[in-house]
Motif scaffolding. Structure first.
Motif, PDB file in Angstrom:
ATOM      1  N   ALA A   1       0.655  -1.011   0.082  1.00 25.69           N
ATOM      2  CA  ALA A   1       0.312   0.038   0.053  1.00 25.69           C
ATOM      3  C   ALA A   1       0.879   1.063   0.000  1.00 25.69           C
ATOM      4  N   LEU A   2       2.012   1.276   0.634  1.00 21.54           N
ATOM      5  CA  LEU A   2       2.851   2.492   0.871  1.00 21.54           C
ATOM      6  C   LEU A   2       3.522   2.502  -0.427  1.00 21.54           C
ATOM      7  N   VAL A   3       4.091   1.492  -1.000  1.00 19.36           N
ATOM      8  CA  VAL A   3       4.859   1.603  -2.478  1.00 19.36           C
ATOM      9  C   VAL A   3       3.420   2.315  -3.598  1.00 19.36           C
ATOM     10  N   GLY A   4       2.476   1.574  -3.404  1.00 15.45           N
ATOM     11  CA  GLY A   4       1.543   2.161  -4.253  1.00 15.45           C
ATOM     12  C   GLY A   4       1.050   3.361  -4.314  1.00 15.45           C
ATOM     13  N   MET A   5       1.020   3.831  -3.276  1.00 11.86           N
ATOM     14  CA  MET A   5       0.672   5.370  -2.930  1.00 11.86           C
ATOM     15  C   MET A   5       1.842   6.191  -3.416  1.00 11.86           C
ATOM     16  N   MET A   6       3.177   5.904  -3.079  1.00 12.00           N
ATOM     17  CA  MET A   6       4.383   6.697  -3.129  1.00 12.00           C
ATOM     18  C   MET A   6       4.410   6.757  -4.756  1.00 12.00           C
ATOM     19  N   LEU A   7       4.436   5.676  -5.457  1.00  9.32           N
ATOM     20  CA  LEU A   7       4.593   5.623  -7.082  1.00  9.32           C
ATOM     21  C   LEU A   7       3.263   6.328  -7.599  1.00  9.32           C
ATOM     22  N   GLY A   8       2.441   5.825  -7.090  1.00  7.39           N
ATOM     23  CA  GLY A   8       1.267   6.189  -7.788  1.00  7.39           C
ATOM     24  C   GLY A   8       1.023   7.627  -8.120  1.00  7.39           C
ATOM     25  N   LEU A   9       1.149   8.367  -6.836  1.00  9.08           N
ATOM     26  CA  LEU A   9       1.298  10.077  -6.990  1.00  9.08           C
ATOM     27  C   LEU A   9       2.428  10.521  -7.147  1.00  9.08           C
ATOM     28  N   GLY A  10       3.606   9.744  -6.648  1.00 14.16           N
ATOM     29  CA  GLY A  10       4.858  10.414  -7.194  1.00 14.16           C
ATOM     30  C   GLY A  10       5.043  10.241  -8.696  1.00 14.16           C
ATOM     31  N   TYR A  11       4.905   9.552  -9.311  1.00 13.60           N
ATOM     32  CA  TYR A  11       5.080   9.282 -10.874  1.00 13.60           C
ATOM     33  C   TYR A  11       4.143  10.221 -11.592  1.00 13.60           C
ATOM     34  N   THR A  12       2.738  10.075 -10.960  1.00 12.12           N
ATOM     35  CA  THR A  12       1.930  10.921 -11.568  1.00 12.12           C
ATOM     36  C   THR A  12       2.329  12.663 -11.849  1.00 12.12           C
ATOM     37  N   THR A  13       2.629  12.879 -10.428  1.00 10.30           N
ATOM     38  CA  THR A  13       3.311  14.348 -10.395  1.00 10.30           C
ATOM     39  C   THR A  13       4.533  14.531 -11.285  1.00 10.30           C
ATOM     40  N   ALA A  14       5.470  13.408 -11.431  1.00  4.67           N
ATOM     41  CA  ALA A  14       6.634  13.914 -11.980  1.00  4.67           C
ATOM     42  C   ALA A  14       6.482  13.885 -13.319  1.00  4.67           C
ATOM     43  N   ALA A  15       5.564  12.843 -13.802  1.00  2.00           N
ATOM     44  CA  ALA A  15       5.229  12.722 -15.300  1.00  2.00           C
ATOM     45  C   ALA A  15       4.847  14.451 -15.981  1.00  2.00           C
ATOM     46  N   ILE A  16       4.311  15.173 -15.073  1.00  8.93           N
ATOM     47  CA  ILE A  16       4.000  16.543 -15.779  1.00  8.93           C
ATOM     48  C   ILE A  16       5.219  17.575 -15.773  1.00  8.93           C
ATOM     49  N   SER A  17       6.402  17.078 -15.032  1.00  4.89           N
ATOM     50  CA  SER A  17       7.345  17.886 -14.972  1.00  4.89           C
ATOM     51  C   SER A  17       7.914  18.721 -16.428  1.00  4.89           C
ATOM     52  N   PRO A  18       8.285  17.698 -17.361  1.00  2.22           N
ATOM     53  CA  PRO A  18       8.865  18.146 -18.432  1.00  2.22           C
ATOM     54  C   PRO A  18       7.667  19.229 -19.387  1.00  2.22           C
ATOM     55  N   PHE A  19       6.654  18.978 -19.135  1.00  2.00           N
ATOM     56  CA  PHE A  19       5.325  19.927 -19.624  1.00  2.00           C
ATOM     57  C   PHE A  19       5.559  21.199 -18.864  1.00  2.00           C
ATOM     58  N   VAL A  20       5.491  21.249 -17.728  1.00  2.00           N
ATOM     59  CA  VAL A  20       5.480  22.463 -16.861  1.00  2.00           C
ATOM     60  C   VAL A  20       6.853  23.177 -17.175  1.00  2.00           C
ATOM     61  N   LEU A  21       8.029  22.396 -17.366  1.00  2.00           N
ATOM     62  CA  LEU A  21       9.243  23.091 -17.548  1.00  2.00           C
ATOM     63  C   LEU A  21       9.503  23.723 -19.020  1.00  2.00           C
ATOM     64  N   GLY A  22       8.604  23.014 -19.769  1.00  2.00           N
ATOM     65  CA  GLY A  22       8.699  23.578 -21.161  1.00  2.00           C
ATOM     66  C   GLY A  22       7.656  24.965 -21.227  1.00  2.00           C
ATOM     67  N   GLY A  23       6.747  24.983 -20.392  1.00  2.00           N
ATOM     68  CA  GLY A  23       6.004  26.390 -20.076  1.00  2.00           C
ATOM     69  C   GLY A  23       6.953  27.345 -19.605  1.00  2.00           C
ATOM     70  N   VAL A  24       7.789  27.082 -18.628  1.00  2.00           N
ATOM     71  CA  VAL A  24       8.697  28.052 -18.067  1.00  2.00           C
ATOM     72  C   VAL A  24       9.578  28.396 -19.031  1.00  2.00           C
ATOM     73  N   ARG A  25       9.892  27.545 -20.044  1.00  2.00           N
ATOM     74  CA  ARG A  25      10.816  28.089 -21.088  1.00  2.00           C
ATOM     75  C   ARG A  25      10.352  29.122 -22.115  1.00  2.00           C
ATOM     76  N   ASP A  26       8.913  28.794 -22.292  1.00  2.00           N
ATOM     77  CA  ASP A  26       8.189  29.654 -23.127  1.00  2.00           C
ATOM     78  C   ASP A  26       7.983  31.036 -22.459  1.00  2.00           C
ATOM     79  N   LEU A  27       7.707  31.027 -21.357  1.00  2.00           N
ATOM     80  CA  LEU A  27       7.362  32.196 -20.463  1.00  2.00           C
ATOM     81  C   LEU A  27       8.649  33.016 -20.520  1.00  2.00           C
ATOM     82  N   THR A  28       9.703  32.503 -20.111  1.00  2.00           N
ATOM     83  CA  THR A  28      11.188  33.152 -19.818  1.00  2.00           C
ATOM     84  C   THR A  28      12.061  33.252 -21.164  1.00  2.00           C
ATOM     85  N   GLY A  29      11.879  32.654 -22.083  1.00  2.00           N
ATOM     86  CA  GLY A  29      12.505  32.436 -23.274  1.00  2.00           C
ATOM     87  C   GLY A  29      14.103  32.041 -23.074  1.00  2.00           C
ATOM     88  N   SER A  30      14.351  31.481 -21.961  1.00  2.00           N
ATOM     89  CA  SER A  30      15.584  30.816 -21.759  1.00  2.00           C
ATOM     90  C   SER A  30      15.233  29.619 -21.005  1.00  2.00           C
TER      91      SER A  30
END
Length: 335
Positions: free
Chosen positions: A273-302
């Protein structure tokens, strides 16, 4: 991978870890072959979902397999399979293009990788024959520890680590290309970071089983990861050095974090149960990181801003690992 990691705890309770792992491996191999031979792009995308489900199940079941196989050396056992993950991902990235050239395109490369997965599934079934029979626990649906502060701490640790890692893998070559590095040099930079993670993912947890335990090594690795992350953006002339430091610390961190549920819980259903919660929420959150960081690049230009955000994830990671409890936490009632 994130959405189906919690399902692994249920399958392990109902079928046993060995059978549940077999399902995960079969999903990866069989649907990997099918998606390589279907004619349309939307079918390729659709059939990638079962592959991801199999990966999510396997990733969440691996700690349970370690608990059942080598309970006296949990970090060493975890280091073995996390090293396999690092080797597999690095080898796949390195061999994909050469295999496609030899086998007539990307479909041939995907089939080759998927056939390997099918062979591993068969090997797993053969090697795991004759194990102790599975005894179903009274509750087949383990409760995720929603009320546990420690469980949420593990989610935050995994999410911050994964966000920094996926962000660096997605944008580091582009960031250094923006600074005038050639495509080849920027590719070597990323390859160096991932290659150094391979030995670290085994050696660091092996050392933690013998010297000092998990928490001191987590603290050291988090500081090294932070040092590498800041160095990559602040002192790019030493990029190769910072990439090596980041790779070593990332490999060690991943293995140690995957060991934490085994340290914090004893009963298999609670570990699951602990592994399922850690990976379930952890992977789901980390999966959007490249998309969010791409938005940071678009906003800042660098891309400098992108790398600084990755460094901020690593600051958060270094703080969070210092909040880990020394022993097994007591879950709140109903958690």
């Amino acid at each position: 991978m994130g959405l189906f990691a919690p399902v692994a705890a249920y399958l392990s309770a109902r079928l046993g870890t060995r059978r549940a792992m077999t399902i995960g491996l079969v999903l990866i191999g069989v649907f990997g072959v099918l998606r390589a031979i279907v004619p349309s792009a939307w079918l390729v995308v659709l059939l990638t979902w079962p592959v991801g489900i199999g990966m999510g199940l396997g990733n969440a079941l691996a700690p349970l397999a370690v608990r059942e196989t080598v309970p006296e050396r949990p970090a060493t056992g975890t280091g073995v399979y996390t090293t396999g993950i690092q080797i597999g991902s690095t080898a796949a990235a390195a061999l994909a293009v050469p295999l496609a050239a030899v086998l007539g395109g990307w479909r041939g490369a995907l089939i080759a990788f998927s056939v390997v997965a099918c062979a591993i599934a068969i090997a797993w079934v053969i090697l795991e024959r004759g194990g102790e029979p599975h005894v179903r626990p009274p509750a087949l649906v383990p409760r995720l520890p929603w009320r546990s502060g420690t469980a949420w701490l593990l989610v935050a640790i995994f999410a911050s680590m994964g966000s920094a890692y996926y962000g660096l893998n997605a944008w580091l070559p582009d960031a250094y290309g923006e600074r005038g590095w050639s495509d080849e040099s920027a590719g070597v930079l990323l390859a160096g970071m991932n290659l150094t993670a391979i030995p670290a993912s085994f050696i660091v947890p092996w050392l933690s089983d013998r010297y000092g335990g998990r928490r001191p090594w987590l603290g050291v690795m988090s500081l090294f990861f932070l040092t590498g992350g800041i160095g990559l953006v602040a002192f790019p002339s030493l990029g190769y050095l910072w990439a090596l430091i980041a790779g070593i610390s990332q490999g060690g961190m991943f293995a140690l974090v995957m060991t934490l549920p085994l340290d914090l819980e004893e009963r298999p259903e609670r570990v699951g149960a602990l592994v399922g919660m850690m990976l379930g929420l952890g992977y789901t959150t980390a999966a959007i990181s490249p998309f969010v960081l791409g938005g940071v690049r678009d906003l800042t230009g660098s891309f400098d801003a992108v790398l600084w955000v990755c460094a901020a994830f690593l600051v958060l990671l270094a703080v969070l690992v210092r909040l880990l409890p020394p022993g097994r936490p007591a879950y709140a009632p109903g958690g």
